[in-house]
Each structure stands twice: as C-alpha cells, then as structure tokens.
Design an enzyme around this catalytic site. Structure first.
Site, PDB file in Angstrom:
ATOM      1  CG  LEU A 161      46.130  42.839  33.584  1.00  0.00           C
ATOM      2  CD1 LEU A 161      45.633  42.389  35.013  1.00  0.00           C
ATOM      3  CD2 LEU A 161      45.536  42.331  32.556  1.00  0.00           C
ATOM      4  N   GLY A 172      41.986  46.561  22.973  1.00  0.00           N
ATOM      5  CA  GLY A 172      41.032  46.481  21.880  1.00  0.00           C
ATOM      6  C   GLY A 172      39.552  46.890  22.341  1.00  0.00           C
ATOM      7  NE  ARG A 187      55.805  38.197  35.491  1.00  0.00           N
ATOM      8  CZ  ARG A 187      54.659  38.544  34.938  1.00  0.00           C
ATOM      9  NH1 ARG A 187      54.691  38.689  33.738  1.00  0.00           N
ATOM     10  NH2 ARG A 187      53.586  38.581  35.934  1.00  0.00           N
TER      11      ARG A 187
END
Length: 671
Positions: free
Chosen positions: A475, A74, A360
């Site tokens: 990210l 955002g 993961r």
C-alpha cells in the site's frame, strides 16, 4: 570503513560464474539506470524534484495521459495528474475502480512517523526494507519510498481515511513481520479498502471536474508504439466486444501483479499480466520475474475444487502464536487437548529475536518444513496435512476477548464464515500461498520503462522490494508512486511536449489494432476440446510444484519442458465458446492464460539462472547447514532484466548491477 553517506560504493559489481540456464537465454548488454541519482542519499529525491523540468499549466491542458489500472497506484496517479490539469484517461476491467485488488490488502500501511518513540526513522524504514528484500532492491528507490511514507499518512487522513486511533486520539500503530518497531497504520482489517475509497473519492472528484475520463469494463490488449515511443493502447470493451483505440502523449501501467500465474493465489480472479506482458513483447524489459512472495498467513487449501485462496492478514501475527504438535501422532487431535509442553512454537524457538514476526519468506518456508516433516494439522489434502495453527488463546487471556474483537473482529468473522470454525474457541489453521510478486517491468528512477513514454507504477514494476516484500509495504509503494513520485518524474518527459498529434489512421496504430483483432479471431477459431481454465490450472500446478516455495535445477528444467508442451497444446486444443460481439469471459480468460504461459516459462528460466537463495527465491542447492537461505552477492547482486526475444527466439538477459553506498550488504539474520 567507508562513510555510509552515498559518496562511495560499499560493494563491488558481481561476476556470475555459475550458469544453470545456459542454452535457455541469450546474454545481452549490461543495463544502467540512465537517471539514477547520486550524492548524499537523504538529498537525492529532493534534489531530483528540483532538477526535473516543469510543465506550465497551459501546456498541461494540451497533454493527454493514459493510465491503465485504478488500484491505489493508478487511482492516486489519475487523481493527482487530473488535479494538476492534464487530460487523463483511466481504464479498468472491473465495473468500478472500487473493485481493484488493492481492496484486499488488509493489515496496514508503513510510514516512518515514529509515533511510538521506539526508535523508528526514515533511515530505519529504509534499512528494514532493503534488508527484508535481501539486498536485491535499489537503495535510491527504497530511500525515496521511506522518505515520502510520512506524507502518505497525512494525505490519507486529510481524505478522511478512518485509521485506528489510540484513546487520546492519536493514530495507532502495530508491528509487522521483519521489523522490531511499530510503524504500521491500519483501519482494523480493512486498510486497503479504506485507502482505496480515499483514492477513489479523489479520482471521482476529477472525473466530475472533467480532467479525468473513466473507462470501466475495458481491458488493455496491446500497447501502441509510434517512432519507438508509447503513444496509446488498444482496449476491448468487455460489454460490447468493441475493439477501441485510445491515443495519448504518455502511457502509465498500474495494472498490478501476476501472482495468478500460479492459478491458486490470494489475488482476485481477474488479476492478470496481460497489460505488462503486451508491453514486454513490445520492448519493455521484465525484471526479476522469479521473485514471488509466498504469504504465510492464508486459509489452507481444502480440495481440488478451489479456484483461489483467501488471505488472513499478517497483522494477526502480532497477537497470534504459531505452532504445531511436537509429535506426529498428535496432529489429528483437537488442538485444545494438546498440552503446552507438547506444542512446538517453532518460529519463537528458531528466531527468538523476532519470533512470530519474522519476514514472510522465512515464516512461509518454516511452515512448509514442519508440514513436510509430517507435523502439519487439519484435514489430509492429497498425501499430507497442509496447515499450522495460529492461536489467539494467550491474547484473549491477556487482553480480553473484546479487545481482540476490536482489533481483528472482521478477520475472525471472515475466517469463521469460510471454514465453519470459531477462531475465538479453536486456533485458526493457516498455510502459505502465493500473494505478491516483487518482479515486474524494469523502470528507471523516474519509473519509466525501457520504452520511452511508458511509465510503470505499483506492483506492476520491480523497483522497491527486492527479493521479498515486507508486510504493509504494498500500500505504501502504490500510494507513494501515484501521489508523490510519478507526478514529479513524468513531468521531465512531458516537458518536451506537446508532442506530434497522431490518429487512428497512422500505420503503427492500425497495425496494433489489427494484431489484436487477429489474435481474438485465432482464439475463437482453434475449436479444440479444452477450456482456457483447464490450461490455467495445469500451468498453476507446474509453477507451484517447481517454481514455488522451493526451486531446484532439475525441477526448473522439467518445468520449462512441461510449459513448452502446454503452450503447444494450448494453441492447438483450446476451445473458446461464444463470439467477440458481447460479454465473453471465456475469450477474456484465453488471452490472459496465453500470456501467463509465456510468463511462466520466463519465470522458470530466471529462477534457473539465479543459483542462490534470497528472499522469496529459495534454491535447494543454496542453503546453510541449518536450512536457511544462502545468498551469493559475488555472483548475483544484480537486477535480471529480460528482453523479449521474439516468438521463436530466446529471452535476452540484461544485468543491472546493484551497488550500495548507504547500507552494507549482510547475510540476513532474524535470530
């Protein structure tokens, strides 16, 4: 063999035979991305940027954009669109955009720069991401993500982000789970924080320039729709309690993920699903809600008093070795007293090619397995020990303590402050915890939802990660969407503007505002005996037990019944103290928990429908002989996009087929 150049499909549409969720949902029409690109995959994004219409600078000044969320997705979108000359309003519930949860992403950000000359490329980053997501993501979206990744690093360096550097001054890289190259750029263990500061600086520059208006301590409570299009939001001023109407030509949701549906997670306590769930109830499809990422490297639960869990960066798995004792009777010993021959470095044993750097989902599931066998370490919590060792003794011996401190010092300090143990002297203890969600609102290639004029970026959408997100990709996606993708796709929609002006007197606007006020009064008037937090904790227990690391048909059916009972209790026995005319965190929590309860039921229905194991979604009924995940591409190679079925109706399932033209689907193997 067909050419892998985007010219022909490499798999057939799936055909679902099993239907465990029959009776819980209504089948809907198939879903097709109406703006999906075609042609050679390496040219799809550049061609689309050229094909999309432009908005001339004079018209940009006449167009209003609302962005909900000030994290990396955002904040970067608001900064970019403000720089382009649009009138931007940006909202966050925190007291500053710098407190967005993006700050908590510690380990790094991927980019296909190939600085190490170890075989990396845009195509390899694309391949690793699709494979890591267990072939449940869109190839065009993922290739675009890999393609713009290099631009992100250049942008952030120009902003002054202090990435780690080698002795010669070049940017340093390290490895992350699921890959065999070093492509992760990092700033010690503070990468998310440093990247967020970069985006924040760019955002505040536009605030000062007057192109962006910033609303802190404001929470979106409803989406305003006029003539079938998103035209604004209803927000609550969290300081005064005032209900505010904000209108625009387009709305962008960048409000993050919903991991807090599990109550205990690595998410910030305020992270919630309300912005996206309000949009879902207005017609935006929710895609793949059951895809939850369990992070393997978290500080273990220590007792019933906890309200959140702490993430230890996955970057620690570069140099730390994960192990448990081979014998149950050694589990209460000081780990330093357990000789090497009595230690089970289970990831290195089972997955010799990747070792401690498996993805993961695999690392998390194996940690659960060894603890379920009774070989967990640390204090007893409930009926067994929830922990495995992450040991840096070898790294300290090989590199020296000072080198380890330089790479991971702040993470070690954080661990020591939380646990009271010195990780330089004693191995860390870690255990899996809910972290990221790959599900989110369905979007097309332009990041537009099924509601015209409503765009969704970052973790709030579903599009890039499939069933499992590789480390250091969150990210990357947030900044890719905000800086480079959304500004080039939203203009195709805005080119039809300026749109008809509307004001607060419009019936649809007034109706949206009235629904928010009515809902708030309902929370305040129930006057039951239980806090919203108690309902949230109970929901979290249900979700973790039956829709967590492992799911089964029996468990999911039980969970759906329990959540429905919990929902009835919530609306009859909730107690919210205080009023709406001031700060009221109890009221805020009530609204968020109400939405979490509805989301939790949909997650369980989605998980029940998908009778396969893929990525973070592991169904007990679908595994190989040696306990690995077993995917069923013939039945489930699709995106599950759920339409709101109404207060008393069933959710409607729309399927978007996943067809690959540049990469072949294979069973994942990291051995």
């Amino acid at each position: 063999m067909a050419a892998h150049d985007g010219s022909s499909p490499l798999n057939q549409p799936s055909h679902q035979v099993s239907d465990d969720a029959r009776g819980y949902y209504t089948p809907g029409e198939p879903l097709v991305d109406p703006v999906a690109p075609v042609g050679p995959i390496e040219r799809r994004w550049s061609q689309r940027k050229f094909d999309n219409r432009l908005v001339n600078p004079a018209n940009r000044r006449k167009l209003d954009v609302i962005i909900v969320g000030t994290g990396l997705a955002g904040g970067s979108a608001a900064a970019t669109m403000g720089e382009q000359g649009y009138n931007v309003k940006v909202f966050c519930y925190q007291d500053s955009p710098r407190r967005a949860h993006s700050i908590a992403a510690q380990g790094g950000i991927n980019a296909a720069k190939n600085y190490k000359e170890d075989g990396d490329s845009i195509h390899r980053l694309f391949y690793d991401t699709v494979k890591g997501g267990d072939y449940r993501s869109r190839e065009s979206n993922v290739y675009r993500l890999a393609e713009v990744s290099a631009n992100i690093i250049d942008q952030c360096v120009a902003q002054g982000v202090p990435f780690a550097r080698e002795y010669g001054g070049l940017l340093d890289n390290r490895s992350f789970g699921g890959v065999q190259v070093s492509r992760t750029f990092y700033a010690r263990g503070q990468t998310g924080q440093q990247l967020l500061i970069g985006a924040y600086q760019a955002l505040e520059r536009q605030v000062a320039a007057g192109t962006v208006t910033q609303y802190t301590r404001h929470e979106m409570l409803e989406l305003v729709m006029v003539d079938g299009k998103a035209r604004g939001i209803i927000a609550r001023n969290m300081v005064t309690g005032e209900i505010e109407t904000h209108l625009a030509d387009v709305v962008v949701l960048a409000s993050g993920g919903y991991g807090n549906v599990f109550y205990l997670s690595t998410n910030a306590m305020g992270s919630n699903v309300t912005a996206t769930w309000r949009a879902h109830r207005k017609g935006a499809y929710m895609a793949n809600p059951c895809y939850t990422q369990i992070h393997p490297t978290c500080i273990p639960v220590s007792g019933q008093h906890q309200s959140k869990l702490t993430l230890m960066s996955e970057s620690l798995r570069n140099d730390g070795r994960i192990w448990v004792p081979k014998r149950k009777e050694d589990c209460d010993k000081d780990p330093r007293d357990i000789p090497e021959e009595d230690r089970d470095y289970y990831l290195e044993r089972i997955y010799p090619s990747f070792g401690n750097l498996v993805p993961r989902d695999i690392a998390s599931r194996q940690a659960k397995n060894v603890c379920d066998e009774g070989r967990g370490v640390g204090p007893m919590v409930g009926d067994f020990r929830r922990g495995v060792y992450l040991d840096f003794a070898d790294a300290i011996k090989r590199l020296g303590r000072s080198a380890v401190e330089a790479k991971y010092g702040n993470l070690f300090d954080m661990y020591a402050r939380i646990t009271g143990e010195d990780p330089y002297e004693t191995p860390m203890r870690i255990y899996p915890a809910v972290h990221y969600v790959m599900g989110g609102l369905w979007v097309d290639y332009h990041l537009q939802s099924t509601i015209p004029g409503l765009f969704v970026t970052g973790e709030a959408n579903f599009s890039d990660h499939g069933a499992n997100r590789l480390g250091a990709s969150a990210l990357m996606q947030g900044l890719a969407d905000g800086y480079f993708v959304l500004p080039n796709t939203i203009r195709e929609y805005l080119a039809d503007g300026p749109f008809e002006r509307i004001d607060e007197s419009h019936p649809a606007v007034a109706e949206a505002r009235a629904s928010v006020e009515e809902r708030i009064q309902k929370f305040l008037s129930i006057n039951g005996t239980r806090s919203a937090d108690s309902f949230h904790r109970e929901l979290g227990n249900i979700m973790w037990e039956y829709c967590g690391m492992e799911r089964s048909e029996e468990g999911l059916r039980k969970a759906i019944d329990m959540i429905r009972e919990l929902k009835a209790a919530f609306w009859s026995d909730l107690r919210v103290l205080g009023t709406n005319e001031s700060i009221n965190q109890s009221l805020e929590k009530a609204g968020r928990v109400a939405d979490f309860i509805e989301l939790g039921e949909l997650m369980c229905i989605d998980a029940l429908n998908r009778r396969e194991s893929c990525g973070g979604h592991f169904r007990a009924e679908s595994q190989t002989e040696d306990g690995e995940a077993l995917r069923h591409d013939d039945e489930f190679a699709y995106v599950a996009a759920w339409e709101w079925g109404g207060e008393d109706g069933q959710p409607v399932l729309h399927k978007e087929d996943l067809i690959y033209t540049a990469i072949e689907m294979k069973q994942r193997s990291y051995k």
